[in-house]
Design a protein around this motif. Structure first.
Motif, PDB file in Angstrom:
ATOM      1  N   VAL A 434      20.806  35.182  59.591  1.00  0.00           N
ATOM      2  CA  VAL A 434      20.590  33.969  59.874  1.00  0.00           C
ATOM      3  C   VAL A 434      21.846  33.180  60.139  1.00  0.00           C
ATOM      4  N   ALA A 435      22.884  33.594  59.397  1.00  0.00           N
ATOM      5  CA  ALA A 435      24.274  32.994  59.443  1.00  0.00           C
ATOM      6  C   ALA A 435      24.892  33.512  60.839  1.00  0.00           C
ATOM      7  N   SER A 436      24.607  34.750  61.182  1.00  0.00           N
ATOM      8  CA  SER A 436      25.166  35.225  62.366  1.00  0.00           C
ATOM      9  C   SER A 436      24.675  35.203  63.573  1.00  0.00           C
ATOM     10  N   ALA A 437      23.358  35.014  63.592  1.00  0.00           N
ATOM     11  CA  ALA A 437      22.608  34.864  64.664  1.00  0.00           C
ATOM     12  C   ALA A 437      22.219  33.401  65.392  1.00  0.00           C
ATOM     13  N   ASP A 507      28.539  25.845  62.362  1.00  0.00           N
ATOM     14  CA  ASP A 507      29.963  26.343  62.346  1.00  0.00           C
ATOM     15  C   ASP A 507      30.260  27.253  61.537  1.00  0.00           C
ATOM     16  N   GLU A 508      31.461  27.756  61.369  1.00  0.00           N
ATOM     17  CA  GLU A 508      31.989  28.633  60.416  1.00  0.00           C
ATOM     18  C   GLU A 508      31.586  28.261  59.054  1.00  0.00           C
ATOM     19  N   THR A 509      31.754  27.079  58.541  1.00  0.00           N
ATOM     20  CA  THR A 509      31.525  26.537  57.493  1.00  0.00           C
ATOM     21  C   THR A 509      30.071  26.468  57.039  1.00  0.00           C
ATOM     22  N   VAL A 510      29.300  26.204  57.938  1.00  0.00           N
ATOM     23  CA  VAL A 510      27.737  26.199  57.825  1.00  0.00           C
ATOM     24  C   VAL A 510      27.409  27.689  57.635  1.00  0.00           C
ATOM     25  N   GLN A 511      27.952  28.516  58.416  1.00  0.00           N
ATOM     26  CA  GLN A 511      27.909  30.132  58.488  1.00  0.00           C
ATOM     27  C   GLN A 511      27.973  30.765  57.030  1.00  0.00           C
ATOM     28  N   ARG A 512      28.927  30.053  56.232  1.00  0.00           N
ATOM     29  CA  ARG A 512      29.380  30.790  54.940  1.00  0.00           C
ATOM     30  C   ARG A 512      28.413  29.868  53.998  1.00  0.00           C
ATOM     31  N   MET A 513      27.851  28.624  54.352  1.00  0.00           N
ATOM     32  CA  MET A 513      26.970  28.071  53.361  1.00  0.00           C
ATOM     33  C   MET A 513      25.689  28.680  53.442  1.00  0.00           C
ATOM     34  N   ILE A 514      25.279  29.259  54.567  1.00  0.00           N
ATOM     35  CA  ILE A 514      23.885  29.890  54.742  1.00  0.00           C
ATOM     36  C   ILE A 514      24.026  31.468  54.093  1.00  0.00           C
ATOM     37  N   ALA A 525      23.745  17.552  54.121  1.00  0.00           N
ATOM     38  CA  ALA A 525      25.010  16.772  53.846  1.00  0.00           C
ATOM     39  C   ALA A 525      26.192  17.254  54.842  1.00  0.00           C
ATOM     40  N   ARG A 526      26.527  18.272  54.823  1.00  0.00           N
ATOM     41  CA  ARG A 526      27.486  19.152  55.798  1.00  0.00           C
ATOM     42  C   ARG A 526      27.347  18.850  57.124  1.00  0.00           C
ATOM     43  N   VAL A 527      26.166  18.837  57.593  1.00  0.00           N
ATOM     44  CA  VAL A 527      26.007  18.516  59.273  1.00  0.00           C
ATOM     45  C   VAL A 527      26.153  17.211  59.447  1.00  0.00           C
TER      46      VAL A 527
END
Length: 562
Positions: A434-437, A507-514, A525-527
């Motif tokens: 999910v984070a990558s795609a 973004d990269e931060t959201v990818q790490r969170m996922i 909250a992040r977005v």
């Protein structure tokens, strides 16, 4: 002739009318549109139509005859309505009280014979085969084309015409019912309805149109016409008239003025008869661009950047009827170029789009979303649209397709945009996939737009302020509008619909969170920090711009947090 090619050729070969070489030549010949091998052989003079029909009639145990039109009783024509007679090329010749002799030109068409028996109201049907020339002369004489069911109505009082036909219906057979159904369709198109609901009740027959998302009751036809109206619609949709115990699906194609419309028809058996819903698919909606959908300028720029990406998954989320499919079609229309190959997998294919390969899901033969998706990826597409991600297999193939260089669009049923991540992991997709795609998820709702002709200023009520909660402080200096109601908007104050949007980008931060499986609340909250507007915040901006009303935004965003 419109008979079964393979069976007819087999019978004619066995009876010595044609040779195997002639059959092979007919099957290999280049045929005209809609022309069968049998028709080609008749056209080439290899067969005589009368010989063909006489042989086939004998095989099916029916007499073959030549009919003089002057001998036919005009009163007998009323046993079949013009639509049925012309559709199945059938004409009643004799009626002895218990059974009716009906002339046909296709002895192998069992569906036509069943439909004719059903329309004879319990009488038996004995069939006689005649030539297509004879049947055409009889149809032209007994059922002249005096009414075009697809023509537009230029009069203003459709209701008055409808009432006239309801009165006439009991005396003049089915023709008034045909016109009544046509007027119901035209009336709905004129009022820009999205659905027509025909609902049998215990003591009345209800007709409702869905206009701008809200159902409105129309003038009801008499209960005694219920069966005839439902049968007419089923006939137009190529449904089985004799089957009333199970749901059926069909399709009607009509042209109203310059507009080409597809109607998706669904029947469901109820206590008091079959309930029919016709969903009107207007091909004019294909020309909608992103601004017409209701995007504000900054969201439009963000979304245009997303759909221009070379790969990744972009999801549109929301409940049924929130406009997800229309948004996807608008995206495809914008990025459809000769240098891109686009393929869609849909259930069903709602609109035919030029330049796009569209695949219809057919579970009866094993062609579900996942099977179709696996196959179309071998077609080397640049862009893939999946009607809906419903299961783990489809979602996994979509994610893997995105990671191998495809741009994938699809829909998902979630209440807000960040919840798309949770939904994907719930159906079994690994968080790293999910984070990558995933590139973005956009939630949307539809709200009614204020009628431009009767727009006036509006002061928020105490109830509306209370429902807004903490956001109520933002409306004190806001100028608001509502529709007073006029003939243009049918006294509703609204005309058309617009979308509310919530765009969640990764973004990269959201990818790490996922990848770390953080809760949806933290993602949200992040977005929000990244600048994402919620559905309600987007709605409030559209209230301030005079696009819609506060009441509509509150209705569409009841679950939105302050």
């Amino acid at each position: 002739m419109t008979t079964n090619d393979e069976y007819a050729l087999q019978v004619l070969q066995e009876t010595g009318h044609v040779t195997m070489a002639q059959v092979s030549e007919a099957l290999a010949a280049k045929r005209k549109d809609g022309q069968t091998a049998l028709d080609w052989m008749v056209e080439q003079g290899l067969l005589n139509e009368e010989d063909v029909l006489a042989t086939l009639a004998e095989q099916f145990g029916m007499p073959f005859a030549s009919v003089d039109g002057d001998e036919v009783d005009l009163e007998l024509a009323k046993l079949l309505d013009p639509e049925t007679a012309r559709k199945y090329k059938a004409v009643p010749l004799q009626d002895d009280g218990d059974s009716v002799m009906v002339a046909i030109c296709d002895p192998a068409n069992y569906d036509a014979q069943d439909a004719i028996r059903y329309r004879l109201n319990g009488k038996n049907a004995d069939f006689v085969v005649i030539t297509t020339g004879d049947i055409k002369r009889l149809l032209d004489k007994l059922y002249p084309l005096t009414f075009d069911p697809n023509a537009t109505d230029t009069g203003e009082n459709l209701v008055a015409q409808r009432k006239e036909m309801e009165v006439d219906g009991s005396e003049e057979g089915d023709a008034p019912v045909i016109r009544l159904v046509s007027l119901i369709l035209m009336d709905a198109c004129k009022m820009k309805a999205s659905d027509i609901h025909l609902e049998p009740m215990e003591k009345h027959f209800r007709v409702r149109y869905r206009i701008d998302g809200a159902l409105r009751e129309m003038d009801e036809p008499p209960k005694r016409l219920q069966s005839a109206i439902l049968s007419r619609v089923k006939l137009m949709a190529n449904m089985d008239l004799s089957e009333r115990r199970i749901p059926q699906d069909g399709r009607i194609q009509i042209k109203v003025g310059e507009r080409e419309l597809d109607l998706r028809v669904s029947t469901v058996p109820t206590n008091f008869g079959e309930s029919i819903v016709m969903r009107i698919l207007d091909k004019q909606n294909l020309s909608l661009g992103l601004p017409q959908l209701g995007f504000l300028s900054d969201d439009q720029a963000k979304f245009e950047r997303l759909i221009g990406l070379p790969d990744g998954v972009i999801l549109v989320t929301g409940p049924t009827g929130s406009g997800k499919t229309t948004t996807l079609y608008a995206c495809l229309g914008q990025i459809n170029r000769p240098d891109k190959k686009l393929i869609t997998v849909e259930d069903p294919v709602e609109y035919q789009m030029s330049g796009i390969n569209q695949v219809q899901v057919n579970r009866a033969v094993g062609l579900d979303f996942s099977a179709a998706l696996r196959s179309i990826l071998r077609q080397a597409p640049n862009i893939v649209m999946i009607g809906e991600i419903r299961d783990h297999e489809t979602a996994e193939i979509a994610m893997e397709a995105a990671l191998t260089g495809h741009l994938v669009f699809s829909t998902l049923h979630t209440n807000d945009a960040p919840s798309a991540v949770t939904r994907l992991t719930d159906i079994g997709i690994k968080p790293f996939l999910v984070a990558s795609a995933l590139r973005a998820a956009m939630a949307q709702r539809l709200v009614r737009a204020i009628c431009e002709k009767c727009r006036e200023e509006h002061i928020p009520t105490d109830r509306e302020r209370k429902m807004l909660g903490n956001m109520a402080r933002n409306i004190d200096n806001m100028k608001m509008f509502k529709g007073a109601g006029c003939p243009v908007c049918n006294k509703t104050g609204y005309k058309g619909r617009k979308g509310l949007f919530e765009i969640f980008t990764v973004d990269e931060t959201v990818q790490r969170m996922i990848f770390d499986k953080v809760p949806t609340t933290q993602l949200r909250a992040r977005v929000r920090e990244m600048g994402m507007r919620t559905l309600r915040e987007d709605g409030m901006l559209k209230v301030a711009s005079g696009m819609t009303t506060l009441e509509e935004v509150l209705r569409a965003t009841m679950g939105d947090e302050d």
